[in-house]
Design a protein around this motif. Structure first.
Motif, PDB file in Angstrom:
ATOM      1  N   LEU A  78       0.940  -1.489   0.101  1.00  0.00           N
ATOM      2  CA  LEU A  78      -0.249  -0.047  -0.128  1.00  0.00           C
ATOM      3  C   LEU A  78       0.939   0.864   0.155  1.00  0.00           C
ATOM      4  O   LEU A  78       0.470   1.793  -1.005  1.00  0.00           O
ATOM      5  CB  LEU A  78      -0.919  -0.125   1.553  1.00  0.00           C
ATOM      6  N   ASP A  79       1.282   1.033   0.828  1.00  0.00           N
ATOM      7  CA  ASP A  79       2.396   2.274   0.837  1.00  0.00           C
ATOM      8  C   ASP A  79       3.020   2.453  -0.221  1.00  0.00           C
ATOM      9  O   ASP A  79       3.442   4.071  -0.598  1.00  0.00           O
ATOM     10  CB  ASP A  79       3.799   2.374   2.020  1.00  0.00           C
ATOM     11  N   HIS A  80       3.680   1.765  -0.952  1.00  0.00           N
ATOM     12  CA  HIS A  80       4.361   2.031  -2.322  1.00  0.00           C
ATOM     13  C   HIS A  80       4.250   2.679  -3.418  1.00  0.00           C
ATOM     14  O   HIS A  80       4.064   3.294  -3.814  1.00  0.00           O
ATOM     15  CB  HIS A  80       5.418   0.610  -2.405  1.00  0.00           C
ATOM     16  N   CYS A  81       2.341   2.219  -3.208  1.00  0.00           N
ATOM     17  CA  CYS A  81       1.901   1.886  -4.461  1.00  0.00           C
ATOM     18  C   CYS A  81       0.432   3.637  -3.905  1.00  0.00           C
ATOM     19  O   CYS A  81       1.141   4.627  -5.259  1.00  0.00           O
ATOM     20  CB  CYS A  81      -0.312   1.009  -4.182  1.00  0.00           C
ATOM     21  N   LEU A  82       0.763   4.088  -3.155  1.00  0.00           N
ATOM     22  CA  LEU A  82       0.582   5.905  -2.734  1.00  0.00           C
ATOM     23  C   LEU A  82       1.292   6.090  -2.959  1.00  0.00           C
ATOM     24  O   LEU A  82       1.179   7.359  -3.524  1.00  0.00           O
ATOM     25  CB  LEU A  82      -0.631   5.878  -1.137  1.00  0.00           C
TER      26      LEU A  82
END
Length: 209
Positions: free
Chosen positions: A146-150
């Motif tokens: 998630l953090d990478h995607c955002l």
């Protein structure tokens, strides 16, 4: 015309894609994930990783969407998370190079909003337990990514950005339509019917493998 709807897992891509399809006559949803799932199922379990790393997936997505855009008389909608610039160039970019009218949108939301939406998918995990066909790398993979995607999807190359924290799926669909120069049928259904329909869409997209 192709509407490519990007965003993190749990960002509302699939629901938005099906909302547009429901209200735009002649449109069709072509989900690139199905190509990836098919490729992974042909491999031994130990070799199954991120299907976006497979050149066959990137090439298959382009060939499939190119065919749909060439032969189908209507808007094609592709809900798919892509965060790698090279993968983006070899899919979205390649379709543009073939002369297709591609409109790319990234649905974004705050981290807590996406986590809440992922928690709401627990019904899918329950169904997998009931059928004893649990998928080992399910939503925990989505949370880990998630953090990478955002972070990646906020980059300018992944515009147009649409924030969805305080916007309903029908309103997000309306916004995409305006930006793409399309006209959707009015959304006349009530809140309860919308929730039930979206629940059905979610259940149809639960993975059992």
């Amino acid at each position: 015309m192709l509407l490519w709807i990007n965003g993190p897992h749990g960002g509302g891509k699939t629901q938005t894609a099906h909302e547009i399809r429901r209200r735009l006559p002649g449109s069709v949803v072509c989900d690139p994930e199905h190509i990836g799932f098919g490729l992974l199922r042909t491999l031994p379990p130990a070799l199954r990783a991120d299907f976006q790393d497979l050149a066959a997936w990137r090439q298959g997505v382009v060939e499939t969407l190119d065919l749909a855009l060439t032969r189908h008389d209507g808007v094609v909608i592709a809900p798919m998370t892509v965060t790698d610039p090279r993968c983006f160039a070899e899919t979205v970019g390649a379709l543009r190079e073939r002369g297709h009218d591609v409109h790319h949108f990234t649905l974004l939301a705050e981290r807590e909003t996406v986590l809440r939406r992922l928690r709401e998918r627990r019904v899918g995990r329950l169904l997998r337990r009931v059928t004893r066909r649990a998928r080992p790398a399910g939503e925990s993979w989505a949370v880990r990514r998630l953090d990478h995607c955002l972070e990646r999807l906020r980059e300018p190359e992944f515009a147009e950005h649409l924030w969805t924290d305080r916007t309903s799926v029908p309103k997000t669909a309306d916004r995409i339509a305006v930006l793409a120069g399309l006209t959707l049928r009015p959304n006349t259904e009530g809140a309860l019917r919308t929730r039930l329909r979206q629940a059905r869409v979610g259940l149809r997209h639960v993975r059992f493998d």
